[in-house]
Scaffold this motif. Structure first.
Motif, short mmCIF file in Angstrom:
data_model
loop_
_atom_site.label_atom_id
_atom_site.label_comp_id
_atom_site.label_asym_id
_atom_site.label_seq_id
_atom_site.Cartn_x
_atom_site.Cartn_y
_atom_site.Cartn_z
N LYS A 94 0.83 -1.20 0.00
CA LYS A 94 0.00 0.00 0.00
C LYS A 94 0.87 1.26 0.00
O LYS A 94 0.55 2.25 -0.66
N GLU A 95 1.97 1.21 0.75
CA GLU A 95 2.91 2.35 0.76
C GLU A 95 3.47 2.57 -0.64
O GLU A 95 3.58 3.72 -1.10
N PHE A 96 3.85 1.50 -1.33
CA PHE A 96 4.39 1.64 -2.67
C PHE A 96 3.35 2.23 -3.62
O PHE A 96 3.66 3.12 -4.43
N ALA A 97 2.12 1.76 -3.52
CA ALA A 97 1.06 2.22 -4.41
C ALA A 97 0.75 3.70 -4.21
O ALA A 97 0.39 4.41 -5.15
N GLU A 141 10.42 1.55 -7.92
CA GLU A 141 10.43 0.27 -8.61
C GLU A 141 10.75 -0.81 -7.59
O GLU A 141 11.79 -0.76 -6.93
N VAL A 142 9.84 -1.76 -7.46
CA VAL A 142 10.03 -2.88 -6.55
C VAL A 142 10.63 -4.03 -7.35
O VAL A 142 9.98 -4.59 -8.24
N LEU A 143 11.87 -4.35 -7.07
CA LEU A 143 12.57 -5.38 -7.82
C LEU A 143 12.13 -6.77 -7.36
O LEU A 143 11.98 -7.00 -6.15
N PRO A 144 11.93 -7.70 -8.29
CA PRO A 144 11.53 -9.05 -7.89
C PRO A 144 12.65 -9.73 -7.11
O PRO A 144 13.84 -9.57 -7.42
N GLY A 145 12.27 -10.47 -6.10
CA GLY A 145 13.26 -11.10 -5.24
C GLY A 145 13.54 -12.54 -5.61
O GLY A 145 12.89 -13.12 -6.50
N ASP A 146 14.49 -13.12 -4.95
CA ASP A 146 14.86 -14.52 -5.09
C ASP A 146 14.48 -15.23 -3.79
O ASP A 146 14.88 -14.79 -2.71
N ALA A 147 13.72 -16.30 -3.89
CA ALA A 147 13.17 -16.95 -2.70
C ALA A 147 14.26 -17.42 -1.74
O ALA A 147 14.15 -17.22 -0.52
N ASP A 148 15.31 -18.03 -2.26
CA ASP A 148 16.37 -18.54 -1.39
C ASP A 148 17.11 -17.41 -0.68
O ASP A 148 17.37 -17.49 0.52
N ARG A 149 17.45 -16.35 -1.43
CA ARG A 149 18.11 -15.20 -0.81
C ARG A 149 17.20 -14.56 0.23
O ARG A 149 17.63 -14.17 1.31
N TYR A 180 13.43 1.95 11.22
CA TYR A 180 13.43 1.47 9.84
C TYR A 180 12.08 1.68 9.15
O TYR A 180 12.02 2.18 8.03
N ALA A 181 10.98 1.30 9.80
CA ALA A 181 9.66 1.40 9.17
C ALA A 181 9.32 2.86 8.86
O ALA A 181 8.82 3.17 7.76
N THR A 182 9.60 3.76 9.79
CA THR A 182 9.33 5.18 9.56
C THR A 182 10.21 5.71 8.45
O THR A 182 9.80 6.57 7.66
N TRP A 183 11.44 5.21 8.39
CA TRP A 183 12.37 5.63 7.33
C TRP A 183 11.82 5.26 5.96
O TRP A 183 11.82 6.10 5.05
N VAL A 184 11.33 4.05 5.79
CA VAL A 184 10.78 3.63 4.50
C VAL A 184 9.58 4.49 4.13
O VAL A 184 9.45 4.97 3.00
N THR A 185 8.69 4.71 5.08
CA THR A 185 7.52 5.55 4.84
C THR A 185 7.93 6.96 4.45
O THR A 185 7.36 7.57 3.53
N TRP A 186 8.94 7.49 5.14
CA TRP A 186 9.46 8.83 4.85
C TRP A 186 10.06 8.91 3.45
O TRP A 186 9.84 9.87 2.71
N LEU A 187 10.81 7.88 3.03
CA LEU A 187 11.40 7.87 1.69
C LEU A 187 10.32 7.96 0.62
O LEU A 187 10.51 8.60 -0.43
N LEU A 188 9.19 7.31 0.86
CA LEU A 188 8.13 7.26 -0.13
C LEU A 188 7.20 8.47 -0.09
O LEU A 188 6.32 8.60 -0.95
N SER A 189 7.40 9.34 0.89
CA SER A 189 6.46 10.43 1.13
C SER A 189 6.68 11.66 0.27
O SER A 189 5.90 12.61 0.33
N GLY A 190 7.77 11.70 -0.50
CA GLY A 190 8.03 12.86 -1.34
C GLY A 190 8.87 13.93 -0.66
O GLY A 190 8.91 15.07 -1.15
#
Length: 238
Positions: free
Chosen positions: A20-23, A30-38, A151-161
């Motif tokens: 939802k934050e990304f949207a 850009e959300v890069l696809p991950g690797d399951a094992d990594r 960390y969580a607030t940091w991610v939200t802040w990065l996406l906030s403009g």
């Protein structure tokens, strides 16, 4: 120590909230696809669960590219972006006593700035802020600066403009085109250096070209030594 299934199988996973934050992000992301094992190896070594933004991001994505490639946030890792294991020199296999020496590097920007997560004793590592808070190594001041958020607030802040405000004085006309053209593991070298009076007086007049992030981080560390400043410590392996 918690087993992998305890870290992954949680009642309140954070990934739906992150999506939802990304949207709703105010900057291109850009959300890069991950690797399951990594992705599964990272929560185990870090001992973070999928209910946290950090655990969810490394488990479900290869990482994030924000604002036309200006900022990289490390997820589980993928072809185009390393994960925390590579960036922070995780041991080859799970080691219950291993911890990052200075702090966990969680992101780099195109200027060679470093975002890191403080561990239990940031003062001993020469870092400001409290345990669990994000700090930033600024290439224009050659010093670690506290952000006073987790960390969580940091991610939200990065996406906030709010990145334009954070990078006030460190952006120039056309920088989106320059950062968007960077390859994996590249940043932008600025000369005269960002900490110089010349760059501060007229950033647009500086000379800029793509170089490896490893070279940029090396330049910052060398500049600290040459100027008699405090050694910044580990800036990430890229």
């Amino acid at each position: 120590m918690r087993e992998l299934n305890e870290l992954i199988d949680v009642d309140d996973p954070a990934w739906p909230a992150l999506r939802k934050e990304f949207a709703g992000a105010s900057v291109p992301v850009e959300v890069l696809p991950g690797d399951a094992d990594r992705g599964r190896a990272c929560p185990l070594q870090l001992q973070v669960n999928a209910a946290s933004f950090l655990g969810a991001l490394v488990l479900h994505s290869g990482g994030l590219l924000l604002d036309h490639g200006w900022l990289r946030v490390y997820g589980g890792g993928c072809r185009d972006l390393p994960g925390p294991a590579a960036v922070n020199h995780f041991p080859a296999g799970f080691d219950p006593v291993w911890r990052p020496l200075d702090g966990l590097v969680i992101g780099h920007d195109a200027l060679g700035g470093v975002f890191a997560l403080n561990l239990h004793d940031p003062a001993a590592a020469g870092r400001p802020g409290a345990p669990g808070q994000v700090v930033y190594f600024a290439p224009d001041s050659l010093a670690w600066e506290p952000l006073e958020i987790g960390y969580a607030t940091w991610v939200t802040w990065l996406l906030s403009g709010r990145l334009d405000q954070f990078y006030d004085g460190l952006r120039w006309p056309g920088r989106q085109t320059e950062s968007a053209g960077l390859g994996p593991g590249q940043g932008i070298a600025v000369y005269p250096f960002l900490w110089s009076e010349e760059a501060r007086a007229d950033l647009a007049a500086t000379t800029r070209h793509p170089v490896s992030l490893r070279e940029l981080l090396g330049i910052s560390a060398d500049s600290c030594r040459q100027l008699g400043l405090r050694d910044p410590g580990f800036l990430g392996a890229v």
